[in-house]
Structure formats: C-alpha cells, structure tokens
Design a protein around this motif. Structure first.
Motif, PDB file in Angstrom:
ATOM      1  N   GLU A  87     -40.006 -46.281 -47.103  1.00  0.00           N
ATOM      2  CA  GLU A  87     -40.810 -45.179 -47.610  1.00  0.00           C
ATOM      3  C   GLU A  87     -40.908 -44.059 -46.587  1.00  0.00           C
ATOM      4  N   ALA A  88     -41.001 -44.405 -45.313  1.00  0.00           N
ATOM      5  CA  ALA A  88     -41.047 -43.377 -44.280  1.00  0.00           C
ATOM      6  C   ALA A  88     -39.786 -42.512 -44.322  1.00  0.00           C
ATOM      7  N   ASN A  89     -38.611 -43.157 -44.429  1.00  0.00           N
ATOM      8  CA  ASN A  89     -37.362 -42.406 -44.546  1.00  0.00           C
ATOM      9  C   ASN A  89     -37.362 -41.543 -45.802  1.00  0.00           C
ATOM     10  N   TYR A  90     -37.816 -42.120 -46.907  1.00  0.00           N
ATOM     11  CA  TYR A  90     -37.855 -41.393 -48.178  1.00  0.00           C
ATOM     12  C   TYR A  90     -38.726 -40.148 -48.062  1.00  0.00           C
ATOM     13  N   LEU A  91     -39.919 -40.305 -47.512  1.00  0.00           N
ATOM     14  CA  LEU A  91     -40.842 -39.177 -47.419  1.00  0.00           C
ATOM     15  C   LEU A  91     -40.260 -38.047 -46.565  1.00  0.00           C
ATOM     16  N   ALA A  92     -39.586 -38.408 -45.489  1.00  0.00           N
ATOM     17  CA  ALA A  92     -38.991 -37.389 -44.617  1.00  0.00           C
ATOM     18  C   ALA A  92     -37.830 -36.685 -45.306  1.00  0.00           C
ATOM     19  N   ILE A  93     -36.911 -37.475 -45.875  1.00  0.00           N
ATOM     20  CA  ILE A  93     -35.720 -36.883 -46.499  1.00  0.00           C
ATOM     21  C   ILE A  93     -36.099 -36.050 -47.718  1.00  0.00           C
ATOM     22  N   ARG A  94     -36.994 -36.584 -48.518  1.00  0.00           N
ATOM     23  CA  ARG A  94     -37.335 -35.918 -49.779  1.00  0.00           C
ATOM     24  C   ARG A  94     -38.011 -34.573 -49.540  1.00  0.00           C
ATOM     25  N   GLN A  95     -38.803 -34.466 -48.478  1.00  0.00           N
ATOM     26  CA  GLN A  95     -39.501 -33.196 -48.247  1.00  0.00           C
ATOM     27  C   GLN A  95     -38.664 -32.198 -47.463  1.00  0.00           C
ATOM     28  N   LEU A  96     -37.724 -32.666 -46.653  1.00  0.00           N
ATOM     29  CA  LEU A  96     -36.981 -31.771 -45.765  1.00  0.00           C
ATOM     30  C   LEU A  96     -35.658 -31.286 -46.347  1.00  0.00           C
ATOM     31  N   VAL A  97     -35.065 -32.063 -47.264  1.00  0.00           N
ATOM     32  CA  VAL A  97     -33.719 -31.771 -47.745  1.00  0.00           C
ATOM     33  C   VAL A  97     -33.769 -31.200 -49.160  1.00  0.00           C
ATOM     34  N   ASP A  98     -33.119 -30.070 -49.344  1.00  0.00           N
ATOM     35  CA  ASP A  98     -33.031 -29.421 -50.645  1.00  0.00           C
ATOM     36  C   ASP A  98     -31.589 -29.450 -51.152  1.00  0.00           C
ATOM     37  N   PRO A  99     -31.380 -29.188 -52.450  1.00  0.00           N
ATOM     38  CA  PRO A  99     -30.018 -29.118 -52.974  1.00  0.00           C
ATOM     39  C   PRO A  99     -29.162 -28.131 -52.173  1.00  0.00           C
ATOM     40  N   GLY A 100     -27.940 -28.575 -51.844  1.00  0.00           N
ATOM     41  CA  GLY A 100     -27.030 -27.725 -51.089  1.00  0.00           C
ATOM     42  C   GLY A 100     -27.142 -27.836 -49.591  1.00  0.00           C
ATOM     43  N   ASP A 101     -28.219 -28.455 -49.086  1.00  0.00           N
ATOM     44  CA  ASP A 101     -28.363 -28.631 -47.638  1.00  0.00           C
ATOM     45  C   ASP A 101     -27.301 -29.587 -47.103  1.00  0.00           C
ATOM     46  N   ARG A 102     -26.976 -29.436 -45.833  1.00  0.00           N
ATOM     47  CA  ARG A 102     -26.023 -30.323 -45.162  1.00  0.00           C
ATOM     48  C   ARG A 102     -26.798 -31.401 -44.408  1.00  0.00           C
ATOM     49  N   VAL A 103     -26.443 -32.656 -44.651  1.00  0.00           N
ATOM     50  CA  VAL A 103     -27.037 -33.802 -43.968  1.00  0.00           C
ATOM     51  C   VAL A 103     -25.910 -34.564 -43.284  1.00  0.00           C
ATOM     52  N   VAL A 104     -26.088 -34.873 -42.016  1.00  0.00           N
ATOM     53  CA  VAL A 104     -25.074 -35.592 -41.252  1.00  0.00           C
ATOM     54  C   VAL A 104     -25.622 -36.969 -40.912  1.00  0.00           C
ATOM     55  N   THR A 105     -24.798 -37.991 -41.146  1.00  0.00           N
ATOM     56  CA  THR A 105     -25.216 -39.357 -40.860  1.00  0.00           C
ATOM     57  C   THR A 105     -24.065 -40.135 -40.249  1.00  0.00           C
ATOM     58  N   GLU A 106     -24.302 -41.412 -39.984  1.00  0.00           N
ATOM     59  CA  GLU A 106     -23.320 -42.291 -39.374  1.00  0.00           C
ATOM     60  C   GLU A 106     -22.817 -43.292 -40.400  1.00  0.00           C
ATOM     61  N   GLY A 107     -21.628 -43.806 -40.163  1.00  0.00           N
ATOM     62  CA  GLY A 107     -21.102 -44.892 -40.974  1.00  0.00           C
ATOM     63  C   GLY A 107     -20.331 -45.852 -40.078  1.00  0.00           C
ATOM     64  N   PRO A 108     -20.560 -47.165 -40.168  1.00  0.00           N
ATOM     65  CA  PRO A 108     -21.534 -47.775 -41.054  1.00  0.00           C
ATOM     66  C   PRO A 108     -22.965 -47.466 -40.611  1.00  0.00           C
ATOM     67  N   GLY A 109     -23.842 -47.425 -41.600  1.00  0.00           N
ATOM     68  CA  GLY A 109     -25.241 -47.135 -41.331  1.00  0.00           C
ATOM     69  C   GLY A 109     -26.089 -47.513 -42.525  1.00  0.00           C
ATOM     70  N   TRP A 110     -27.382 -47.293 -42.402  1.00  0.00           N
ATOM     71  CA  TRP A 110     -28.311 -47.620 -43.478  1.00  0.00           C
ATOM     72  C   TRP A 110     -28.017 -46.720 -44.681  1.00  0.00           C
ATOM     73  N   PRO A 111     -27.718 -47.278 -45.865  1.00  0.00           N
ATOM     74  CA  PRO A 111     -27.208 -46.475 -46.984  1.00  0.00           C
ATOM     75  C   PRO A 111     -28.247 -45.632 -47.709  1.00  0.00           C
ATOM     76  N   GLN A 112     -29.518 -45.778 -47.404  1.00  0.00           N
ATOM     77  CA  GLN A 112     -30.569 -45.055 -48.123  1.00  0.00           C
ATOM     78  C   GLN A 112     -30.351 -43.548 -48.102  1.00  0.00           C
ATOM     79  N   VAL A 113     -29.922 -43.008 -46.967  1.00  0.00           N
ATOM     80  CA  VAL A 113     -29.765 -41.562 -46.853  1.00  0.00           C
ATOM     81  C   VAL A 113     -28.695 -41.055 -47.817  1.00  0.00           C
ATOM     82  N   GLY A 114     -27.649 -41.847 -48.042  1.00  0.00           N
ATOM     83  CA  GLY A 114     -26.607 -41.437 -48.975  1.00  0.00           C
ATOM     84  C   GLY A 114     -27.094 -41.393 -50.408  1.00  0.00           C
TER      85      GLY A 114
END
Length: 378
Positions: A87-114
């Motif tokens: 939920e902590a990850n969800y709350l951060a991502i959901r409020q900070l990221v809008d359609p069209g924004d660029r998000v950079v992550t790692e792979g392999p990694g926790w898939p929630q961000v994808g």
C-alpha cells in the motif's frame, strides 16, 4: 484505472489451489505467534482506530524511524503507517505518476510498479540486472535511462528477488542520478535488516529530499498477516497526499495491526526477532548453497541480503513448465518461476518459512525433478 494481474500473483493463486506439500522459495521469516504478544496487550483496547493520529501510532512511527536509522534525520510527521509496503508503494506511485510520465525501474524487480504504471498510462523503462554480472544494477544504463522527463525511479534494496545489496557508493550515485533531473526516488526496503555479510544500507529518505522509503513487518519479522508497513518521506506534501488518497481506499490503519507492530518493533523485541530470522535464514542459506553446488543443472548468485534469490536452470527449458511439473504429483512442491520477474530461465529459491514449508523435503523432490529434467532436456 484497470489493473492487470501480474504473473507473480497469478502463480501464488495457483499454488494455493494446488495445496503443495512443500515450498522451495518461501519469502518470509518464520511467522510469529499471537500468544507471544498477549502479555503486552491491553484487554480494554478499543477496537476503533488509534484515535491519536491519522498517520499511525506515534510510538510505532518512532520505532520505524529507529529501525531504519532515520531517527536523527526524519521526524514522526515524515512517516505514514500503511497496509503493508504494497500500500505504501501504491500510495506513492498513484499520487506522483500521471499518464504519459516516465518511470524508470529495475528488472528483475518487484512487479507492482509495472502493473500500476501500465494502468495509469505512464511510460515504464526497465534497466536490466544480469545474471552474468552478479545481478548488479548497471548504473551507467540507469543514468542513460533517467531523462529530464523522468518522474519516478523505483528500486528495491535489498533487491527483490535477487538479494543483491547496493553498496554505499552505488546509493550515492543513484541519488545523484535522481537529483540531477529532480526525479522522485522510491526504494522498497522490505528485506532490510537481513544482510548476511554487510551492515544495513542507508535509507533513501535520509539521503535525498525527494527520497521515499517503504517497508513493512512482513518479511524479516514474519508478520505478513498484520498488513502493517510504512512510507517515509521528508516532503510533507507527499505524506499528506498519501493520507488523503488512503482516506479514499483503506481509510485508516487497523488498530490491532498497529498495536502488534508497535510491540514487535520495540528495540529489545525487534533485535531478538531479527536475530532469530538471521539465524534461521543463514542455516537455510547454507543448505541451499550446498544443494545448488551439488546439482550441475542449477546455479545461483548467493543473495547478499534477504530471504530469496534466483537460481538458473543451466540446461535451459522453460521455468514455467518446470514449476508446473514440480507442483503436480508426484512432487507436490511449489516454486516460483523466474518468468514472474521477466527471467524465464530462472526459478526463485528462498530460505524463509521454517519447518512449516518443509524445505528439505521440497529440495529432495526438486532434486528428483532436476535429474529427470536434465535427461529430458538432453
């Protein structure tokens, strides 16, 4: 915003339905028992919310800062208690990221961000860790991927699922990369505290003004069922926006989760629980090291921290097929295929769970399948 199921969760759903007799790759410490908390519980505790702060019990938030080494860098108001790190990850991502924004992550990694960036309509850029490089994160590739329009960088430390731990100089460089473009930097620390050969890494909330640390009592303390985690950020607007967003989802924390987590994180009790988890994990890690070394069809980079790592099926083949075969009779053993993390030639190996997961029997059954699998692949 419609979310799709990620492969890791689908595999977990399938495994429960199959009722496995053993698990190879359990990701939590041995679960603690309710009875050990009873002496510290108040029988007159009202089963309402905590009635003191929408961010969570102040003493619990104090423990969170202490265990993360942030008590002199962050304030209680920088901590929000949440329904687990998810939920902590969800709350951060959901409020900070809008359609069209660029998000950079790692792979392999926790898939929630994808899952979340896809549902939001944001652009996800993945920097791949590589088995042949010991699962280190290539920081030169991260720097290239992080452009001026990058809104958020999402990482885990220790890495979930490889157990790779960032070195201090790597964390410094990652913060520098994020700061150079003003990106938010979220680091999930659910396995922090279970470092095998190094001290605990510094938390990003204390290193960077736009750093967000998330964590929980689930993994290292064996308290997944409490659904109690946290978000830490020195930017007051991020915490308050998360409080407001949560008001429209889970609304408030459950009082039993808060109270039990507060007891579990008291310094003496926390130290004892982490000590047990480290002893149990180290013993099982030694068992897994021997197992991998004795089977030429399997290899791995021993995790530097945490309770899981990725093992490579050396003779090729599909990890999904291997996992399905292992789950079915006569083996009846659950293992998570690496395809859940975008690594189809790997399987997740783990050292958590204690006696209940029947690890040794699971390894015996996996050994039998590896022998047959090698023959089938020859």
């Amino acid at each position: 915003m419609k979310v799709r199921i990620h492969k890791l969760f689908q595999n977990l759903l399938d495994s429960v339905a199959a009722e496995p007799e053993a698990v190879v790759g359990f990701s939590n410490a041995v679960p603690q028992k309710l009875g050990t908390f009873l002496a510290d519980l108040d029988p007159d505790l009202p089963l309402d919310w905590n009635g003191r702060d929408f961010r969570g019990l102040p003493e619990l938030r104090g423990h969170v800062l202490r265990q993360a080494g942030l008590e002199n860098l962050c304030q209680l108001e920088d901590v929000l208690i949440t329904a687990g790190a998810a939920e902590a990850n969800y709350l951060a991502i959901r409020q900070l990221v809008d359609p069209g924004d660029r998000v950079v992550t790692e792979g392999p990694g926790w898939p929630q961000v994808g899952v979340l960036t896809d549902a939001i309509g944001a652009e996800l850029v993945t920097v791949r860790r590589r088995d042949e490089e010991g699962w280190t994160l290539p920081l030169d590739e991260l720097r290239t991927a992080v452009t001026p329009d990058t809104r958020l960088i999402f990482l885990s430390n220790p890495n979930n699922p490889t157990g790779r731990l960032f070195q201090p100089d790597e964390l410094t460089e990652i913060v520098d990369i994020a700061r150079s473009v003003g990106a938010w930097l979220l680091i999930d620390e659910v396995y922090a505290g279970l470092e095998w050969d190094a001290p605990r890494a510094a938390s990003v909330a204390g290193l960077y003004e736009r750093g967000i640390t998330t964590g929980s009592v689930s993994k290292a303390l064996g308290l997944q069922g409490l659904r109690t985690g946290w978000l830490i950020c020195r930017d007051k607007s991020v915490v308050m926006d998360a409080v407001i967003l949560r008001e429209n989802s889970s609304e408030i924390m459950n009082i039993m989760g808060e109270v039990l987590a507060e007891i579990a994180l008291r310094p003496d009790r926390y130290a004892a629980a982490i000590g047990r988890a480290r002893r149990d994990g180290a013993a099982n890690l030694k068992t897994l090291d021997k197992f991998v070394a004795s089977h030429p069809g399997l290899s791995w980079h021993r995790p530097q921290a945490g309770l899981i790592g990725l093992g490579r099926l050396e003779n090729g083949g599909d990890s999904d097929a291997f996992a399905r075969c292992l789950l079915n009779p006569p083996y009846r053993t659950f293992i998570l295929p690496g395809s859940a993390y975008g690594e189809p030639r790997h399987v997740r190996l783990g050292v958590g769970g204690g006696a209940d997961v029947n690890l040794n029997e699971g390894l015996n059954r996996m050994a039998a399948l590896l022998t047959n699998w090698n023959q089938d692949q020859a």
